[in-house]
Design a protein around this motif. Structure first.
Motif, short mmCIF file in Angstrom:
data_model
loop_
_atom_site.label_atom_id
_atom_site.label_comp_id
_atom_site.label_asym_id
_atom_site.label_seq_id
_atom_site.Cartn_x
_atom_site.Cartn_y
_atom_site.Cartn_z
N MET A 1 0.85 -1.18 0.00
CA MET A 1 0.00 0.00 0.00
C MET A 1 0.89 1.24 0.00
N LYS A 2 0.51 2.21 -0.83
CA LYS A 2 1.24 3.47 -0.90
C LYS A 2 0.48 4.53 -0.11
N VAL A 3 1.20 5.23 0.78
CA VAL A 3 0.59 6.28 1.61
C VAL A 3 1.35 7.59 1.39
N LEU A 4 0.60 8.65 1.16
CA LEU A 4 1.17 9.99 1.03
C LEU A 4 0.74 10.80 2.25
N ILE A 5 1.74 11.33 2.98
CA ILE A 5 1.48 12.19 4.14
C ILE A 5 1.73 13.63 3.70
N VAL A 6 0.70 14.49 3.80
CA VAL A 6 0.83 15.90 3.45
C VAL A 6 0.66 16.70 4.73
N GLU A 7 1.74 17.29 5.19
CA GLU A 7 1.76 17.92 6.51
C GLU A 7 2.91 18.92 6.57
N ASP A 8 2.65 20.13 7.06
CA ASP A 8 3.72 21.13 7.12
C ASP A 8 4.56 21.03 8.39
N SER A 9 4.11 20.29 9.39
CA SER A 9 4.88 20.10 10.62
C SER A 9 5.79 18.88 10.49
N LEU A 19 4.23 5.91 13.12
CA LEU A 19 2.98 5.24 13.49
C LEU A 19 2.56 4.25 12.41
N ILE A 20 2.58 4.70 11.17
CA ILE A 20 2.14 3.84 10.07
C ILE A 20 3.10 2.67 9.86
N VAL A 21 4.40 2.95 9.84
CA VAL A 21 5.39 1.89 9.62
C VAL A 21 5.35 0.86 10.75
N ASP A 22 5.17 1.32 11.98
CA ASP A 22 5.11 0.39 13.13
C ASP A 22 3.91 -0.55 13.04
N HIS A 23 2.80 -0.07 12.50
CA HIS A 23 1.56 -0.89 12.46
C HIS A 23 1.31 -1.56 11.12
N ILE A 24 1.80 -0.94 10.05
CA ILE A 24 1.58 -1.49 8.71
C ILE A 24 2.93 -1.44 7.98
N PRO A 25 3.85 -2.36 8.33
CA PRO A 25 5.22 -2.28 7.80
C PRO A 25 5.32 -2.36 6.28
N ALA A 26 4.35 -2.93 5.61
CA ALA A 26 4.44 -3.08 4.16
C ALA A 26 4.13 -1.79 3.40
N CYS A 27 3.80 -0.73 4.11
CA CYS A 27 3.45 0.54 3.45
C CYS A 27 4.68 1.21 2.86
N GLU A 28 4.48 1.78 1.69
CA GLU A 28 5.49 2.65 1.08
C GLU A 28 4.99 4.07 1.32
N LYS A 109 -6.35 8.92 19.24
CA LYS A 109 -6.55 9.31 17.84
C LYS A 109 -5.58 8.55 16.92
N ALA A 110 -4.38 8.25 17.42
CA ALA A 110 -3.42 7.47 16.64
C ALA A 110 -4.00 6.08 16.37
N THR A 111 -4.63 5.49 17.37
CA THR A 111 -5.26 4.18 17.19
C THR A 111 -6.37 4.28 16.14
N THR A 112 -7.18 5.34 16.24
CA THR A 112 -8.25 5.55 15.25
C THR A 112 -7.67 5.73 13.86
N MET A 113 -6.57 6.48 13.75
CA MET A 113 -5.92 6.70 12.46
C MET A 113 -5.50 5.37 11.84
N ILE A 114 -4.86 4.52 12.61
CA ILE A 114 -4.44 3.21 12.10
C ILE A 114 -5.65 2.38 11.70
N GLU A 115 -6.71 2.42 12.49
CA GLU A 115 -7.93 1.67 12.13
C GLU A 115 -8.52 2.18 10.82
N LEU A 116 -8.51 3.50 10.62
CA LEU A 116 -9.02 4.08 9.37
C LEU A 116 -8.17 3.64 8.18
N ILE A 117 -6.84 3.64 8.37
CA ILE A 117 -5.94 3.23 7.29
C ILE A 117 -6.15 1.75 6.98
N GLN A 118 -6.24 0.92 8.01
CA GLN A 118 -6.45 -0.51 7.78
C GLN A 118 -7.80 -0.76 7.11
N ALA A 119 -8.84 -0.01 7.52
CA ALA A 119 -10.16 -0.16 6.89
C ALA A 119 -10.09 0.26 5.42
#
Length: 124
Positions: A1-9, A19-28, A109-119
């Motif tokens: 799965m490819k994930v793009l993070i758009v964030e100025d911080s 967070l994403i790599v720790d829970h979904i290691p196969a993500c690019e 919210k981090a847990t919710t974020m991972i659940e949303l990504i997995q869903a």
């Protein structure tokens, strides 16, 4: 799965990436610092999912979202923003998002974020 993070911080970029790599290691993962860079990376990288802030200098998250939706109605998008105005949330929901979380990113919210990504991964 490819994930793009758009964030100025930079801090939030690193936090989301870990967070994403720790829970979904196969993500690019690719990271953009603002909406304009995010849109350009979207066209080049063709992510399956985008997490984006709304309040960014230059092209903001909402404007980037509109541009993306002009060409792609299917990419999953999760908003992580400090903009808590009801009208803003309603506007981005009309553009078709998979989730909206308010900053700061707490453990819950981090847990919710991972659940949303997995869903979003399993919705394909």
């Amino acid at each position: 799965m490819k994930v793009l993070i758009v964030e100025d911080s930079i801090f939030v970029q690193k936090l989301l990436t870990k967070l994403i790599v720790d829970h979904i290691p196969a993500c690019e993962i690719q990271v953009a610092n603002n909406g304009e860079q995010g849109y350009n990376l979207f066209t080049e990288f063709q992510p399956d999912l985008i997490t984006t802030d709304l309040l960014m200098p230059g092209l903001n998250g909402q404007e980037m979202l509109r541009k993306i939706r002009e060409t792609n109605r299917h990419v999953k998008i999760i908003i992580l923003s400090a903009d808590i105005q009801k009208t803003t949330k309603e506007e981005v929901e009309l553009l078709g998002i998979s989730g909206f979380l308010n900053k700061p990113l707490t453990a819950e919210k981090a847990t919710t974020m991972i659940e949303l990504i997995q869903a979003a991964c399993h919705a394909e």
